[in-house]
Design a protein around this motif. Structure first.
Motif, PDB file in Angstrom:
ATOM      1  N   VAL A  54       0.922  -1.251  -0.001  1.00  0.00           N
ATOM      2  CA  VAL A  54      -0.103   0.123   0.384  1.00  0.00           C
ATOM      3  C   VAL A  54       0.292   1.191  -0.251  1.00  0.00           C
ATOM      4  CG1 VAL A  54      -1.901   1.566   2.006  1.00  0.00           C
ATOM      5  CG2 VAL A  54      -2.013  -1.208   1.199  1.00  0.00           C
ATOM      6  N   LYS A  55       1.787   1.454   1.186  1.00  0.00           N
ATOM      7  CA  LYS A  55       2.816   2.537   1.145  1.00  0.00           C
ATOM      8  C   LYS A  55       3.834   2.504  -0.508  1.00  0.00           C
ATOM      9  CE  LYS A  55       4.538   2.899   4.874  1.00  0.00           C
ATOM     10  NZ  LYS A  55       3.691   5.021   4.839  1.00  0.00           N
ATOM     11  N   LYS A  56       4.061   2.341  -1.006  1.00  0.00           N
ATOM     12  CA  LYS A  56       4.781   1.491  -2.044  1.00  0.00           C
ATOM     13  C   LYS A  56       6.364   1.473  -0.784  1.00  0.00           C
ATOM     14  CE  LYS A  56       1.677   1.116  -4.893  1.00  0.00           C
ATOM     15  NZ  LYS A  56       1.096  -0.686  -5.126  1.00  0.00           N
ATOM     16  N   GLN A  57       7.127   2.850  -0.468  1.00  0.00           N
ATOM     17  CA  GLN A  57       7.784   2.471   0.159  1.00  0.00           C
ATOM     18  C   GLN A  57       7.870   2.996   1.983  1.00  0.00           C
ATOM     19  OE1 GLN A  57       9.933   5.735  -2.248  1.00  0.00           O
ATOM     20  NE2 GLN A  57      11.932   5.343  -0.752  1.00  0.00           N
ATOM     21  N   ILE A  98      15.328  -0.390   7.033  1.00  0.00           N
ATOM     22  CA  ILE A  98      15.060  -1.770   7.921  1.00  0.00           C
ATOM     23  C   ILE A  98      13.918  -2.419   7.544  1.00  0.00           C
ATOM     24  CG2 ILE A  98      15.054  -3.696   9.981  1.00  0.00           C
ATOM     25  CD1 ILE A  98      16.916  -1.745  11.081  1.00  0.00           C
ATOM     26  N   LEU A  99      12.838  -1.554   7.207  1.00  0.00           N
ATOM     27  CA  LEU A  99      11.831  -1.548   7.078  1.00  0.00           C
ATOM     28  C   LEU A  99      11.453  -1.932   5.395  1.00  0.00           C
ATOM     29  CD1 LEU A  99       9.134   0.986   9.569  1.00  0.00           C
ATOM     30  CD2 LEU A  99       9.579  -1.813   9.777  1.00  0.00           C
ATOM     31  N   GLN A 100      12.141  -0.945   4.606  1.00  0.00           N
ATOM     32  CA  GLN A 100      12.490  -1.098   3.466  1.00  0.00           C
ATOM     33  C   GLN A 100      13.012  -2.559   3.091  1.00  0.00           C
ATOM     34  OE1 GLN A 100      11.029   0.853   1.616  1.00  0.00           O
ATOM     35  NE2 GLN A 100      11.557   0.749  -0.275  1.00  0.00           N
ATOM     36  N   GLU A 101      13.733  -2.455   3.516  1.00  0.00           N
ATOM     37  CA  GLU A 101      14.336  -4.107   3.259  1.00  0.00           C
ATOM     38  C   GLU A 101      13.388  -4.886   3.661  1.00  0.00           C
ATOM     39  OE1 GLU A 101      19.034  -6.274   3.598  1.00  0.00           O
ATOM     40  OE2 GLU A 101      17.891  -4.523   5.335  1.00  0.00           O
ATOM     41  N   LEU A 102      12.953  -4.811   4.783  1.00  0.00           N
ATOM     42  CA  LEU A 102      11.965  -6.338   5.403  1.00  0.00           C
ATOM     43  C   LEU A 102      11.286  -6.371   4.362  1.00  0.00           C
ATOM     44  CD1 LEU A 102      12.310  -5.949   9.425  1.00  0.00           C
ATOM     45  CD2 LEU A 102      13.365  -7.791   7.848  1.00  0.00           C
ATOM     46  N   PHE A 103       9.796  -5.135   4.210  1.00  0.00           N
ATOM     47  CA  PHE A 103       8.860  -5.140   3.348  1.00  0.00           C
ATOM     48  C   PHE A 103       8.763  -5.252   1.705  1.00  0.00           C
ATOM     49  CE2 PHE A 103       7.756  -5.333   8.065  1.00  0.00           C
ATOM     50  CZ  PHE A 103       8.403  -6.276   8.929  1.00  0.00           C
ATOM     51  N   ILE A 104       8.997  -3.969   1.624  1.00  0.00           N
ATOM     52  CA  ILE A 104       9.189  -4.316   0.197  1.00  0.00           C
ATOM     53  C   ILE A 104       9.515  -4.594  -0.728  1.00  0.00           C
ATOM     54  CG2 ILE A 104       9.596  -1.947  -1.594  1.00  0.00           C
ATOM     55  CD1 ILE A 104       7.662  -1.551   0.638  1.00  0.00           C
ATOM     56  N   VAL A 145      21.669  -9.388  14.035  1.00  0.00           N
ATOM     57  CA  VAL A 145      20.379  -9.894  14.585  1.00  0.00           C
ATOM     58  C   VAL A 145      19.458  -9.138  13.924  1.00  0.00           C
ATOM     59  CG1 VAL A 145      18.584  -9.048  15.893  1.00  0.00           C
ATOM     60  CG2 VAL A 145      21.157  -9.415  17.234  1.00  0.00           C
ATOM     61  N   LYS A 146      19.463  -7.572  13.070  1.00  0.00           N
ATOM     62  CA  LYS A 146      19.570  -7.263  11.822  1.00  0.00           C
ATOM     63  C   LYS A 146      18.866  -8.066  10.907  1.00  0.00           C
ATOM     64  CE  LYS A 146      20.586  -2.749  12.335  1.00  0.00           C
ATOM     65  NZ  LYS A 146      21.155  -1.799  11.973  1.00  0.00           N
ATOM     66  N   LYS A 147      20.266  -9.110  10.492  1.00  0.00           N
ATOM     67  CA  LYS A 147      20.229  -9.601   9.169  1.00  0.00           C
ATOM     68  C   LYS A 147      19.492 -11.352   9.843  1.00  0.00           C
ATOM     69  CE  LYS A 147      25.045  -9.258   7.795  1.00  0.00           C
ATOM     70  NZ  LYS A 147      26.139  -9.787   7.593  1.00  0.00           N
ATOM     71  N   VAL A 148      19.394 -11.723  10.696  1.00  0.00           N
ATOM     72  CA  VAL A 148      18.439 -12.791  11.611  1.00  0.00           C
ATOM     73  C   VAL A 148      17.362 -12.576  11.381  1.00  0.00           C
ATOM     74  CG1 VAL A 148      17.751 -14.185  13.213  1.00  0.00           C
ATOM     75  CG2 VAL A 148      19.962 -13.800  13.195  1.00  0.00           C
ATOM     76  N   ALA A 149      16.771 -11.143  11.885  1.00  0.00           N
ATOM     77  CA  ALA A 149      14.905 -10.397  10.786  1.00  0.00           C
ATOM     78  C   ALA A 149      15.218 -10.648   9.718  1.00  0.00           C
ATOM     79  CB  ALA A 149      15.097  -9.167  11.418  1.00  0.00           C
ATOM     80  N   VAL A 150      15.860 -10.688   9.074  1.00  0.00           N
ATOM     81  CA  VAL A 150      15.748  -9.932   7.427  1.00  0.00           C
ATOM     82  C   VAL A 150      15.579 -11.830   6.378  1.00  0.00           C
ATOM     83  CG1 VAL A 150      16.959  -9.870   5.456  1.00  0.00           C
ATOM     84  CG2 VAL A 150      17.037  -8.509   7.233  1.00  0.00           C
TER      85      VAL A 150
END
Length: 440
Positions: A66-69, A74-80, A295-300
């Motif tokens: 919905v947001k596109k960006q 971090i949110l950009q990498e996770l959900f886009i 920790v960030k990489k684990v989340a990704v």
């Protein structure tokens, strides 16, 4: 002090990933023991974690569409993500939730399809990714890669046309797990250690399935007494495939780096140079930054890899379990196998086993286990490892990596490795047959 730092963390990494340790009568690498302890003691908690990750992934991916960006990187990498990847992610999450809550079509809930993925494979991968990624910097961020790279670079360049750093990836896979080898390669590619082409060659040629799992399959196929021969056959065919694949055009994958600043590697075998380079890297590395990054990489990995693996693995297993597609596709292989000396009944069992491994590496062994021919079981058992690429795990990890792999690339490399490694394995099997070690 920098040299001490390099030695301290590198030795810890070697102990964690590369040194077999016996605990409770079982010999495995320390990471393998940690993985077993966590899975045995907290399997239900891990499944609840996957439920949580699935819900977060669904919500985040939908909001991302919905947001596109997102402003947050971090949110950009996770959900886009792209439309196809988004569908696969959502599908994988829904598949897991269906199995967990026992709601949905029988084909997905089946213990041999979605049930196996959700209850057996995913919890194992969750622990492997978490423990592996958090401990991996011990091998890759404190100078060991540079140290080994300098010492072994000439050999790796001459034989495989790849940097010496690849040796760490190969050893991590050999004693640990093929998925870890691919994750290491992907991370090293993003850091500038490899070109895209080199990363592809390393990921598809060096990420051999760990020796501990090979022992399980060998025992299942009744080859425990000749396990050294069993695993040596896998290793030899893998080396041959690596040498050949590197020399193929692979035009899609460029000799270009993911980052602008590549990591220089000189083909000079010098212990003092290796030590200096390792110490320089260790000195610059900050432990807290490495921990936060891990920790960030684990989340990704949890959000971008796990749902994709669930979706593709379940889909592939459904095709294998509920259709005869693999049997139909493999029919042309039957007369070829008969020409090679197998009876028609054995060839009929072997043919689908040679291609069903694209769905999951364990399926060929399940299909061939009841066949009386030692030679047939040996060929299929070792080939299933040498093929390396399978959708339920390594194939989809490659597709989800930054290396630039697609589903069709995974299929092409599966076929390519099958064509290259089968003659090698068959030749070794014939020798063993003539020596009386195997029976046909």
């Amino acid at each position: 002090m920098a040299i001490f730092k390099f030695l301290f963390y590198s030795i810890l990494g070697i102990i964690a990933f590369l040194a077999p340790v016996t605990i409770g009568g079982e010999s495995s690498i320390l990471m393998g023991h940690i993985k077993s302890i966590v899975i045995d003691g907290y399997s239900e908690s891990i499944k609840y974690l996957i439920v949580f990750v699935s819900i977060i992934t669904i919500i985040g991916t939908v909001i991302g569409k919905v947001k596109k960006q997102f402003k947050n990187p971090i949110l950009q990498e996770l959900f886009i993500c792209g439309p196809i990847n988004g569908i696969v992610r959502l599908g994988g999450c829904l598949f897991f939730l269906m199995v967990h809550f026992n709601i949905g079509p029988k084909a997905i809930l089946d213990p041999n399809t979605g049930g196996m993925m959700a209850n057996d494979l995913l919890p194992s991968l969750m622990v492997t990714f978490c423990v592996g990624v958090i401990l991996m910097p011990l091998l890759t961020s404190f100078g060991l890669v540079e140290f080994v790279g300098v010492l072994i670079a000439p050999f790796m360049r001459k034989v495989f046309k790849v940097p010496g750093y690849a040796a760490v990836d190969a050893i991590a896979s050999f004693l640990g797990d093929g998925t870890i080898g691919i994750v290491v390669t992907d991370q090293q590619y993003q850091k500038g250690y490899y070109t895209q082409r080199e990363a592809v060659v390393i990921a598809t040629s060096f990420s051999i399935v760990g020796i501990s799992f090979a022992a399980v399959v060998a025992d299942f196929l009744k080859f425990s007494s000749i396990f050294i021969i069993f695993y040596s056959t896998i290793a030899i065919s893998t080396v041959v495939a690596g040498v050949i694949i590197e020399r193929l055009p692979l035009k899609k994958f460029k000799d270009e780096y993911y980052v602008t600043g590549k990591v220089e590697e000189k083909d000079i075998v010098s212990f003092s140079l290796a030590l200096r380079k390792a110490a320089a890297v260790a000195e610059k590395t900050k432990e807290l930054e490495i921990m936060i990054d891990s920790v960030k990489k684990v989340a990704v990995l949890y959000i971008t890899f796990i749902p994709v693996i669930m979706f593709m693995g379940t889909t592939g297993l459904i095709v294998a379990e509920y259709t005869n597609i693999f049997g139909i596709i493999s029919m042309p292989l039957i007369p070829i196998l008969e020409l090679l000396g197998f009876s028609k009944s054995v060839a009929t069992s072997m043919a689908p086993s040679m291609i069903v491994g694209f769905s999951d590496m364990y399926l060929p062994s399940l299909l061939i286990e009841s066949v009386k021919s030692d030679m047939a079981r040996f060929v299929i058992g070792t080939l299933s490892f040498a093929q390396l690429i399978f959708l339920s795990e390594t194939g989809m990890i490659l597709v989800a990596s930054k290396i630039g792999f697609t589903f069709w690339d995974a299929l092409k490399f599966f076929i390519l490795r099958t064509i290259i490694t089968f003659p090698v394995i068959y030749g070794i099997a014939r020798i063993l047959l003539s020596m009386g070690i195997l029976q046909n």
